[in-house]
Write an enzyme that holds these catalytic residues in place. Structure first.
Site, short mmCIF file in Angstrom:
data_model
loop_
_atom_site.label_atom_id
_atom_site.label_comp_id
_atom_site.label_asym_id
_atom_site.label_seq_id
_atom_site.Cartn_x
_atom_site.Cartn_y
_atom_site.Cartn_z
N TYR A 51 -5.30 -10.75 -1.92
CA TYR A 51 -5.95 -10.79 -0.59
C TYR A 51 -6.16 -12.23 -0.10
O TYR A 51 -7.03 -12.46 0.75
CB TYR A 51 -7.28 -10.04 -0.63
CG TYR A 51 -7.13 -8.54 -0.48
CD1 TYR A 51 -6.54 -7.99 0.67
CD2 TYR A 51 -7.57 -7.67 -1.46
CE1 TYR A 51 -6.40 -6.60 0.81
CE2 TYR A 51 -7.44 -6.28 -1.31
CZ TYR A 51 -6.84 -5.77 -0.18
OH TYR A 51 -6.71 -4.40 -0.02
N ASN A 114 -12.03 2.20 1.71
CA ASN A 114 -11.18 3.00 2.60
C ASN A 114 -9.97 3.63 1.90
O ASN A 114 -8.96 3.92 2.52
CB ASN A 114 -10.78 2.18 3.83
CG ASN A 114 -10.04 0.91 3.46
OD1 ASN A 114 -9.77 0.68 2.29
ND2 ASN A 114 -9.69 0.11 4.45
N HIS A 117 -4.43 1.15 0.55
CA HIS A 117 -3.86 -0.07 1.16
C HIS A 117 -2.41 0.20 1.51
O HIS A 117 -1.72 0.94 0.81
CB HIS A 117 -3.90 -1.24 0.16
CG HIS A 117 -3.03 -2.39 0.57
ND1 HIS A 117 -3.48 -3.35 1.45
CD2 HIS A 117 -1.73 -2.69 0.29
CE1 HIS A 117 -2.49 -4.22 1.67
NE2 HIS A 117 -1.43 -3.84 0.98
N GLU A 128 4.18 -8.23 -1.52
CA GLU A 128 3.21 -7.41 -2.24
C GLU A 128 3.87 -6.62 -3.37
O GLU A 128 3.30 -6.48 -4.45
CB GLU A 128 2.49 -6.49 -1.26
CG GLU A 128 1.59 -7.28 -0.31
CD GLU A 128 0.84 -6.41 0.70
OE1 GLU A 128 -0.03 -6.96 1.38
OE2 GLU A 128 1.13 -5.20 0.82
P1 GDP Z 1 -5.85 -3.01 6.45
O1 GDP Z 1 -4.51 -3.68 6.68
O2 GDP Z 1 -6.05 -1.80 7.34
O3 GDP Z 1 -6.13 -2.70 4.99
O4 GDP Z 1 -7.00 -4.03 6.93
P2 GDP Z 1 -7.18 -5.61 6.73
O5 GDP Z 1 -5.93 -6.28 6.24
O6 GDP Z 1 -7.81 -6.13 7.98
O7 GDP Z 1 -8.32 -5.71 5.61
C1 GDP Z 1 -8.00 -5.61 4.23
C2 GDP Z 1 -9.08 -4.80 3.56
O8 GDP Z 1 -10.32 -5.53 3.62
C3 GDP Z 1 -9.42 -3.47 4.24
O9 GDP Z 1 -8.52 -2.44 3.90
C4 GDP Z 1 -10.83 -3.21 3.74
O10 GDP Z 1 -10.85 -2.69 2.40
C5 GDP Z 1 -11.41 -4.64 3.73
N1 GDP Z 1 -12.10 -4.96 5.01
C6 GDP Z 1 -11.55 -5.10 6.25
N2 GDP Z 1 -12.47 -5.42 7.16
C7 GDP Z 1 -13.67 -5.49 6.49
C8 GDP Z 1 -15.02 -5.78 6.88
O11 GDP Z 1 -15.30 -6.03 8.04
N3 GDP Z 1 -15.95 -5.74 5.89
C9 GDP Z 1 -15.67 -5.46 4.59
N4 GDP Z 1 -16.65 -5.45 3.68
N5 GDP Z 1 -14.40 -5.17 4.19
C10 GDP Z 1 -13.42 -5.19 5.12
#
Ligand code: GDP
Length: 147
Positions: A51, A114, A117, A128
């Site tokens: 990440y 959620n 991924h 990845e």
């Molecule tokens: P994805 O591509 O839909 O998985 O979303 P992102 O790449 O934006 O974020 C990666 C992961 O970080 C997400 O799947 C969530 O598990 C976590 N995440 C994203 N936004 C938030 C947030 O605002 N707060 C927290 N605690 N976790 C987040």
């Protein structure tokens, strides 16, 4: 549409809830092919590296804590338009906003926990996949063998 590979994770929340099997069944029902799969416990360093793109975000430490809180199932999926297809099956990032019928809507809890991924683009998918799998661990044989 082009045949693509994408990278997927069944996250620790879903593994703990014992819904990994239901998620795998949905992948198979969708027509996506599972080319590789392993259950692993991510180290802190491993989660931080995976990440890294989010390292400046305020939720980074929480995300690393979550992703190392238990085992995950890492997968390589293949199919026509696999990247978008898998993201459509997952639903939007925030499980509270994800519609019922999507994986995040049915199995996730909130914006962090959620359930799944998925890579967001072909270059990310390549990176990845190589972060988790050697070429020799990816099974390119997709046809069923004769009985
Ligand atoms: P994805 O591509 O839909 O998985 O979303 P992102 O790449 O934006 O974020 C990666 C992961 O970080 C997400 O799947 C969530 O598990 C976590 N995440 C994203 N936004 C938030 C947030 O605002 N707060 C927290 N605690 N976790 C987040």
């Amino acid at each position: 549409m082009a045949v693509e590979r994408t990278f997927a994770i069944i996250k620790p929340d879903a593994v703990k809830k014992k819904v990994a099997g239901q998620i795998l069944a949905r992948i198979e029902a969708s027509g996506l092919e599972i080319l590789a799969m392993k259950k692993i416990q991510l180290s802190e360093q491993g989660a931080k590296g995976f990440y890294a793109v989010h390292k400046a975000r305020p939720f980074f430490a929480d995300l690393v804590q979550f992703m190392t809180s238990g085992p995950v199932v890492a997968l390589v999926l293949e199919g026509e338009g696999a990247i978008k297809k898998w993201r459509d099956l997952m639903g939007p990032t925030n499980s509270q906003q994800a519609p019922k019928g999507t994986l995040r809507g049915d199995f996730g809890t909130d914006v962090e926990q959620n359930a799944t991924h998925g890579s967001d683009a072909p270059e990310t998918a390549r990176l990845e996949i190589s972060y988790f799998f050697n070429a020799s661990e990816i099974c390119a044989v997709t046809e069923a063998l004769p009985a």
